[in-house]
Design a protein around this motif. Structure first.
Motif, PDB file in Angstrom:
ATOM      1  N   HIS A   1       0.834  -1.205   0.000  1.00  0.00           N
ATOM      2  CA  HIS A   1       0.000   0.000   0.000  1.00  0.00           C
ATOM      3  C   HIS A   1       0.870   1.257   0.000  1.00  0.00           C
ATOM      4  CE1 HIS A   1      -4.123  -1.390   0.166  1.00  0.00           C
ATOM      5  NE2 HIS A   1      -3.788  -2.316   1.041  1.00  0.00           N
ATOM      6  N   ARG A   2       0.357   2.313  -0.605  1.00  0.00           N
ATOM      7  CA  ARG A   2       1.083   3.574  -0.673  1.00  0.00           C
ATOM      8  C   ARG A   2       0.522   4.618   0.273  1.00  0.00           C
ATOM      9  NH1 ARG A   2       0.436   3.963  -7.051  1.00  0.00           N
ATOM     10  NH2 ARG A   2      -1.574   3.148  -6.352  1.00  0.00           N
ATOM     11  N   ASP A   3      -0.468   4.203   1.065  1.00  0.00           N
ATOM     12  CA  ASP A   3      -1.036   5.086   2.086  1.00  0.00           C
ATOM     13  C   ASP A   3      -1.524   4.210   3.246  1.00  0.00           C
ATOM     14  OD1 ASP A   3      -1.909   7.333   3.389  1.00  0.00           O
ATOM     15  OD2 ASP A   3      -2.921   8.169   1.629  1.00  0.00           O
TER      16      ASP A   3
END
Length: 444
Positions: free
Chosen positions: A65-67
């Motif tokens: 995930h990037r967040d």
């Protein structure tokens, strides 16, 4: 002529592993074993020490995930499949056995606020801050169809979503609680009770027409899909962030509260919680029950997970790592062996539900040895030495100092109340159970 022959089965007198070692017959008459209790105590002490030595709960993490991870959903039929949603609108499907992402889609513009699986396992539902609810089909390999099957538009931002286990309907919450059916573009039923926002909603897994929600006015609301109005409402001192139903007792649920505690209620009597679960030193953000209904896991702003017996006031286990930030979502796997946690540093972690449990296939002798050790620990659980070793946990300095401060505050409050009672007329300062002080009002 008759010849009498002695016939013996080798399994009766030879060990199962090394066939050259003979079994020794035992006489279990207690008079022949005067030191049985001291011997068992030493074994219980050693078993407790070994349990702490082998307590390595962390299994691995799922990166991708990037967040921050905002929500998780378990597949209803596949233990190894997990669906996660993050603050950047991305939804990922994970294979837990290989610890890798199977497929990924950009589901929403903005946060993925809620995520739940359809009971037949063929699809899952998501809701987001873009005021939409989407249904996504998923095949047996965990691949998501890039185009949603159904898209439903709402009038306000959705906060959470949950599907009923016994009906083809699901609920969303926000400025109001809506009951939807997939084949209809408008809600079948809507509930309001003078609340600005309901931010958590959960269906009862046994009584599938009952659902409960947590609202921003510090209230817990109970709804029945068959009725036209909410059933009951109880207001606590601080806001509740999440709610979980006990899967074995239809009328028991637990809420995670902002005052660092969790409260277990009986829906038939909301005037006072059945139990108050303490140990966190910051707001509790999520809670989920084990499939057996005997324990639940909670995740908190203090960057820890805790496992509580449902009928005890203090946790039996605390999990933490150096890199883990505030825990936003927790889940207990359907086989009762693993815990899953999503946190703000874009990571999903897999933990063992029992920290010292050996994973993999156990031989019969290993099983009997473990069960014997468990019984010994149970027998001597109240002995001071055994209890001290079993309860001790190493925690970060922040947690240790926070717990110490909370203990001092509680001691000070008790001392003040005792002084007021001692210098007042008898009966003017009554003893009030702590549970009654937590509930402000109850409405029907």
């Amino acid at each position: 002529m008759k010849v009498k022959v002695l016939s013996r089965n080798p399994d009766n007198y030879l060990r199962e592993t090394k066939r050259d070692i003979h079994k020794v017959p035992r006489n279990y008459d207690p008079t022949l074993h005067p030191f049985e209790a001291p011997r068992e105590y030493i074994r219980a002490l050693n078993a407790t020490k070994l349990e702490r030595v082998f307590a390595k709960p962390f299994i691995g993490s799922l990166d991708g995930h990037r967040d921050g991870v905002n929500c998780l959903a378990k597949h209803p039929h596949q233990l190894s499949t997990l669906v996660s949603g993050s603050y950047d609108g991305e939804v990922k499907v994970w294979d837990l056995t290989r610890r890798e992402c199977i497929s990924s889609i950009q589901a929403h513009d903005g946060f993925v606020q809620g995520l739940c699986a359809v009971p037949d396992g063929s699809s899952f539902l998501t809701c987001g801050t873009d005021k939409t609810v989407k249904q996504w089909s998923i095949n047996e390999e965990g691949r998501i169809n890039p185009e949603p099957v159904v898209t439903l538009l709402g009038k306000t931002v959705f906060q959470q979503i949950d599907h009923s286990l016994g009906h083809n309907s699901f609920a969303t919450c926000g400025e109001q609680v809506d009951i939807w059916e997939v084949d209809r573009a408008e809600p079948v039923r809507s509930f309001t009770w003078g609340v600005d926002t309901v931010h958590a909603i959960k269906f009862n897994p046994i009584e599938t027409h009952i659902l409960a929600g947590c609202a921003v006015d510090r209230s817990i609301l109970l709804y029945d899909m068959r009725g036209s109005a909410p059933l009951r409402k109880v207001i606590l001192k601080l806001k509740s962030n999440a709610l979980a139903w006990n899967p074995m007792e239809a009328f028991i649920f637990t809420v995670a509260n902002e005052d660092y505690n969790l409260y277990t209620f009986d829906m038939r009597k909301l005037s006072m919680p059945l139990n108050i679960h303490k140990d966190h030193i910051s707001a509790v953000l999520d809670v989920d029950y084990s499939p057996t209904g005997k324990e639940f896991v909670s995740g908190s702003f203090d960057k820890t997970l805790r496992i509580f017996p449902y009928d005890k006031g203090h946790s039996r286990e605390v999990y933490h790592t150096k890199r883990m930030q505030r825990v936003s979502v927790v889940k207990w796997s359907l086989d009762n062996k693993y815990l899953l946690s999503g946190s703000m540093e874009m990571n999903i972690r897999v933990w063992k539900a029992r920290a010292s449990e050996k994973l993999g296939i156990l031989k019969p002798r290993e099983k009997s040895a473990f069960s014997y050790s468990e019984k010994l620990k149970e027998k001597f659980a109240s002995h001071p030495q055994v209890r001290r070793i079993a309860r001790h946990r190493h925690v970060p300095k922040m947690i240790y100092n926070g717990q110490k401060e909370l203990r001092q505050i509680k001691t000070s409050q008790k001392r003040k109340e005792a002084n007021v009672r001692a210098h007042s007329r008898p009966g003017t300062v009554p003893f009030v159970p702590e549970g009654k002080t937590k509930v402000i009002a109850e409405k029907e």
